[in-house]
Design an enzyme around this catalytic site. Structure first.
Site, PDB file in Angstrom:
ATOM      1  N   LYS A 184     -12.661  27.302  21.864  1.00  8.49           N
ATOM      2  CA  LYS A 184     -13.804  26.018  21.811  1.00  8.49           C
ATOM      3  C   LYS A 184     -14.655  26.109  22.940  1.00  8.49           C
ATOM      4  O   LYS A 184     -14.951  27.217  23.402  1.00  8.49           O
ATOM      5  CB  LYS A 184     -12.855  24.783  22.333  1.00  8.49           C
ATOM      6  CG  LYS A 184     -11.900  24.483  20.768  1.00  8.49           C
ATOM      7  CD  LYS A 184     -12.693  23.909  19.805  1.00  8.49           C
ATOM      8  CE  LYS A 184     -11.828  23.731  18.512  1.00  8.49           C
ATOM      9  NZ  LYS A 184     -10.288  23.473  18.495  1.00  8.49           N
TER      10      LYS A 184
HETATM   11  C1  LIG Z   1      -9.397  22.872  17.529  1.00  8.88           C
HETATM   12  C2  LIG Z   1      -9.393  21.363  16.897  1.00  8.88           C
HETATM   13  C3  LIG Z   1      -8.205  20.651  16.983  1.00  8.88           C
HETATM   14  C4  LIG Z   1      -6.787  20.932  17.621  1.00  8.88           C
HETATM   15  O1  LIG Z   1      -6.769  21.706  19.105  1.00  8.88           O
HETATM   16  P1  LIG Z   1      -5.987  22.677  19.409  1.00  8.88           P
HETATM   17  O2  LIG Z   1      -6.168  22.847  20.752  1.00  8.88           O
HETATM   18  O3  LIG Z   1      -6.268  23.918  18.572  1.00  8.88           O
HETATM   19  O4  LIG Z   1      -4.504  22.173  18.984  1.00  8.88           O
HETATM   20  C5  LIG Z   1      -8.160  19.287  16.415  1.00  8.88           C
HETATM   21  N1  LIG Z   1      -9.307  18.924  15.667  1.00  8.88           N
HETATM   22  C6  LIG Z   1     -10.260  19.702  15.525  1.00  8.88           C
HETATM   23  C7  LIG Z   1     -11.440  19.187  14.837  1.00  8.88           C
HETATM   24  C8  LIG Z   1     -10.319  21.071  16.145  1.00  8.88           C
HETATM   25  O5  LIG Z   1     -11.531  21.586  15.969  1.00  8.88           O
END
Ligand SMILES: *Cc1c(COP(=O)(O)O)cnc(C)c1O
Length: 373
Positions: A184
């Site tokens: 992210k």
């Molecule tokens: C990455 C993501 C999540 C979940 O996050 P994690 O930290 O991987 O559990 C939820 N929604 C979206 C749209 C994402 O891209």
């Protein structure tokens, strides 16, 4: 593979490594003062006196946010189908039903008019997803929620650091959830956060992340724990560790560096792809929006051909996302035309701070050549 162009990746340097080493040397690896410091850093960064509660994943943040609203079995949460499976699993983990709705063609974000049609007496919340880091018609979502007395839980996993109406994403809104997983905009290894101005929601999440033990958080920040306590709610082991927080604190300081590169890369893709027939891009203003992914949409059934050509050239690409309403677990028996069209046409191009302009030119040349044939 040496020349592989990766779709996404973590960018970690000496400072993150040193920060983790420091925590390891303290021989206290659980949730302690470093998590408290990361929460304070995030609260200052986001501004507007928001409360920040860190957890171990973005999925956990969403799950606890839904649960903190008192949502459970028999309740419905409206959500755009074009999202990561995590958003759906977070809702169904509480026993509630995710009710799929369609998205807007121009932005891939929730279509407020389609969402309005899906409201029933069981609806308790709407979960807009900031697809590809944009927020689309978020204002209309809040109008709709207010009209029907619904909570809004923003899945802002893609949108960390963005500027919405002059303030950081998370500085306004009901409950805003972030992810800090490895790829992210910033990472804490794995991790997530619930951000809200509602003190009851924040307190609920603080307890629920530590097995529901009341007010255990303060003890943990002092490297202690509660031995005498009471529990009234279902809790989980969803807290963040000091190791993760140490990575996150360094990454937060590097956000500006990452932002400059991500925004430049997205604008460069847009420039290189603009003249190519049958390619459509999202209507997003990069700058205020810090792009996490770069999906393009390829018409005339040429998506799979382009995808194969990129793979043949050692370039990873993605499909964001397989719509959740097409999965057996979440299929409610109706179709969502815009979501399904985007799914047929979408291809996500490599975007992370180590992508070079040379790589971007190669990628766009391959896409152009596919269109010519
Ligand atoms: C990455 C993501 C999540 C979940 O996050 P994690 O930290 O991987 O559990 C939820 N929604 C979206 C749209 C994402 O891209």
């Amino acid at each position: 593979m040496k020349n592989l162009v990766r779709l996404s990746k973590s960018v970690i340097g000496e400072k993150e490594i040193a920060a983790v080493t420091q925590i390891l040397q303290k021989e206290f690896l659980g949730m302690g003062p470093e998590v408290q410091a990361f929460e304070n850093d995030l609260a200052v960064f986001i501004g507007d006196n928001r409360q920040v509660v860190c957890v171990n994943t973005g999925t956990a943040a969403l799950h606890l946010a839904v649960q903190a609203c008192g949502i459970g079995p028999g309740d419905e949460v409206i959500i755009p189908s074009l999202t990561y499976l995590a958003s759906y699993q977070a809702i169904s983990a509480t026993g509630a039903t995710p009710v799929s709705c369609d998205v807007l063609l121009e932005t891939g974000t929730i279509d407020p008019e389609d969402a309005a049609k899906r409201i029933t007496p069981r609806t308790r919340a709407i979960m807009p997803v900031h697809y590809a880091s944009g927020w689309g018609r978020l204002e209309q979502v809040y109008d709709l929620a207010q009209k029907h007395g619904l909570r809004v839980i923003e899945d802002a996993a893609h949108a960390f650091g963005g500027i919405y109406k002059g303030r950081r994403v998370g500085a306004s809104g009901d409950i805003v959830c972030f992810s800090f997983d490895g790829i992210k905009n910033i990472t804490s290894g794995e991790g997530g956060a619930v951000v809200t101005a509602d003190p009851q929601i924040a307190e609920y999440v603080r307890d629920a992340r530590l097995l529901g033990v009341q007010k255990d958080t303060e003890k943990r920040y002092a490297r202690e724990r509660s031995w005498e306590f009471d529990v009234t709610i279902q809790g989980w082991r969803f807290h963040m560790s000091d190791i993760m927080a140490a990575i996150g604190r360094v990454q937060l300081k590097r956000l500006e560096e990452f932002t400059t590169i991500r925004v430049r890369l997205a604008k460069n893709y847009a420039r290189l792809l603009k003249e190519i027939p049958n390619i459509r891009l999202l209507n997003i203003e990069y700058g205020p929006v810090i792009p996490h992914i770069f999906p393009i949409f390829i018409g005339q059934d040429k998506r799979d051909k382009v995808r194969q050509a990129l793979i043949d050239n050692n370039i990873q690409c993605g499909i964001h996302y397989k719509p959740n309403h097409l999965l057996s677990r979440y299929n409610l028996g109706y179709s969502l035309p815009v979501t399904e069209k985007l799914y047929q046409e979408t291809l996500t191009l490599p975007l992370h701070p180590d992508v070079t302009e040379e790589q971007q030119e190669k990628i766009c040349d391959i896409i152009r050549q596919c269109g010519d044939r």
